[in-house]
Write an enzyme that holds these catalytic residues in place. Structure first.
Site, PDB file in Angstrom:
ATOM      1  CB  SER A 114      -0.928   0.020   1.198  1.00 36.90           C
ATOM      2  OG  SER A 114      -1.989  -0.878   0.990  1.00 36.90           O
TER       3      SER A 114
ATOM      4  CE  LYS B  72      -3.693   0.548  -1.339  1.00 32.84           C
ATOM      5  NZ  LYS B  72      -4.466   0.168  -0.135  1.00 32.84           N
TER       6      LYS B  72
ATOM      7  CE1 TYR C  79      -3.948  -1.545  -5.552  1.00 30.38           C
ATOM      8  CE2 TYR C  79      -4.147  -3.918  -5.316  1.00 30.38           C
ATOM      9  CZ  TYR C  79      -4.119  -2.659  -4.749  1.00 30.38           C
ATOM     10  OH  TYR C  79      -4.246  -2.516  -3.387  1.00 30.38           O
TER      11      TYR C  79
ATOM     12  CE1 TYR D 129      -5.171   1.570   3.853  1.00 31.65           C
ATOM     13  CE2 TYR D 129      -3.350   0.664   5.082  1.00 31.65           C
ATOM     14  CZ  TYR D 129      -3.936   1.004   3.887  1.00 31.65           C
ATOM     15  OH  TYR D 129      -3.280   0.773   2.737  1.00 31.65           O
TER      16      TYR D 129
ATOM     17  CB  VAL E  33      -0.165  -6.050   4.019  1.00 31.46           C
ATOM     18  CG1 VAL E  33      -1.472  -5.558   4.558  1.00 31.46           C
ATOM     19  CG2 VAL E  33      -0.174  -6.209   2.533  1.00 31.46           C
TER      20      VAL E  33
HETATM   21  O1  DON Z   1      -4.362  -4.795  -2.219  1.00 27.08           O
HETATM   22  C1  DON Z   1      -3.878  -5.335  -1.229  1.00 27.08           C
HETATM   23  O2  DON Z   1      -4.561  -5.920  -0.396  1.00 27.08           O
HETATM   24  C2  DON Z   1      -2.374  -5.226  -1.022  1.00 27.08           C
HETATM   25  N1  DON Z   1      -1.684  -5.331  -2.272  1.00 27.08           N
HETATM   26  C3  DON Z   1      -2.009  -3.939  -0.364  1.00 27.08           C
HETATM   27  C4  DON Z   1      -2.736  -3.698   0.951  1.00 27.08           C
HETATM   28  C5  DON Z   1      -1.896  -3.019   1.971  1.00 27.08           C
HETATM   29  O3  DON Z   1      -0.697  -2.957   1.887  1.00 27.08           O
HETATM   30  C6  DON Z   1      -2.614  -2.503   3.160  1.00 27.08           C
HETATM   31  N2  DON Z   1      -1.648  -1.985   4.124  1.00 27.08           N
HETATM   32  N3  DON Z   1      -1.470  -1.955   5.238  1.00 27.08           N
END
Ligand code: DON
Length: 309
Positions: free
Chosen positions: A65, A68, A193, A245, A263
């Site tokens: 994330s 992003k 993505y 978040y 994550v």
């Molecule tokens: O889309 C997803 O679920 C992951 N590629 C990224 C989510 C993420 O990193 C949330 N972060 N804490």
């Protein structure tokens, strides 16, 4: 001046590492489940080129994330804020990063912000280019420019692992397509993505990107304006309001710096006008943020008075 030496940082890392036992590595993306939960590393990049670090800073992590923030910056440069914010909102959600709930209860059905998965998928959809390959190369070149490292690439294994299992993100895409927020092939968008999320680098490069954002888009070491000041300001603001978040409020009170988590256990910090931070600690708390990474930032912020508030 905050933390002066790698020795000081090492002591803070050892203190924060104790928290890793209370976290878990993400395994909903199977390839991320292989990470060592006890790891913790950090790099700090100063505008004069000095770097201090602790832990295994050669280890590469995927941005997840954290990417992003960079895709948002690129899309704002590509399309301008009016176009972008017609399609994705500016408000925090208080929901987990992958929640679909607010899409159903918000009218129009546009995602509330670009940091949650639904919003990030819309942002990635807006990256200009004729093919997935072309759009990904544009994003990757921009990441390389921000990190000042032309060798930055992506991890095919992590991208494939997420692509094969991203059913929740597929659901978000189909919902967004039904409501005409996106209009491309869902598999193509997920291909782009998941490659974006799998862009990988070490903590030093992550810290350098944080520094560029913290220095209003200028890389002080090359003198180059890598992203416009106004876009750097938008990125920093989203990092404060939505970067962690549904933990963003507490994070702003306890730590008080613009930051973005992923994550994989990465956290990128951008201390305005001062320095950039790159952290890797794959054990996550229940909200999907690096548990020891947050502890480490809390220690740094308290010891060196980093809060911007
Ligand atoms: O889309 C997803 O679920 C992951 N590629 C990224 C989510 C993420 O990193 C949330 N972060 N804490």
């Amino acid at each position: 001046m905050p933390c002066q030496s790698s020795e000081e940082l090492k002591a803070l890392v050892e203190e924060a590492r104790k928290c890793t036992k209370n976290g878990r590595v993400a395994d909903y993306i199977p390839a991320l489940g292989k990470a060592n939960p006890n790891e913790l590393s950090i790099a700090i990049y100063y505008p004069d080129g000095r770097c201090i670090s602790a832990g295994d800073i050669e280890e590469k992590i995927t941005l997840q994330s954290i990417s992003k923030v960079i895709s948002l910056a690129l899309v704002l440069m590509d399309r301008g804020p009016d176009y972008v914010f017609e399609r994705v909102g500016m408000e925090p959600t208080g929901d987990p990063f992958n929640s679909i709930a607010k899409l159903e209860t918000t009218t129009p059905a546009k995602p509330l912000n670009p940091m949650i998965n639904a919003g990030a998928l819309v942002v990635t959809h807006m990256i200009k280019g004729n093919t997935v390959e072309e759009r990904f190369q544009r994003l990757l070149s921009f990441v390389q420019e921000m990190a000042n490292d032309s060798t930055v690439s992506y991890c095919e294994e992590v991208a494939r692992s997420e692509f094969e299992t991203a059913n929740l993100n597929r659901a978000l895409c189909y919902f967004l397509k039904e409501h005409k927020i996106i209009n491309e092939d869902v598999e193509q968008l997920l291909d782009l993505y998941t490659k974006q999320c799998a862009i990988e680098m070490n903590c030093l490069s992550l810290a350098r990107i944080g520094m560029v954002i913290g220095m209003d888009g200028v890389d002080p070491l090359t003198g180059k304006q890598v992203l416009p000041t106004d876009i750097a300001r938008i990125c920093k603001t989203f990092m404060v309001t939505c970067g962690m978040y549904n933990a963003s409020g507490e994070f702003a009170i306890e730590i008080g710096i613009p930051a973005k988590s992923g994550v994989s256990g990465g956290i990128m910090g951008a201390v305005p006008g001062r320095f950039g931070i790159g952290i890797f600690g794959p054990a996550l708390d229940e909200k999907g943020n690096s548990i020891a990474g947050i502890k480490l930032l809390e220690l740094l912020s308290k010891n060196y008075k980093l809060s911007m508030f």
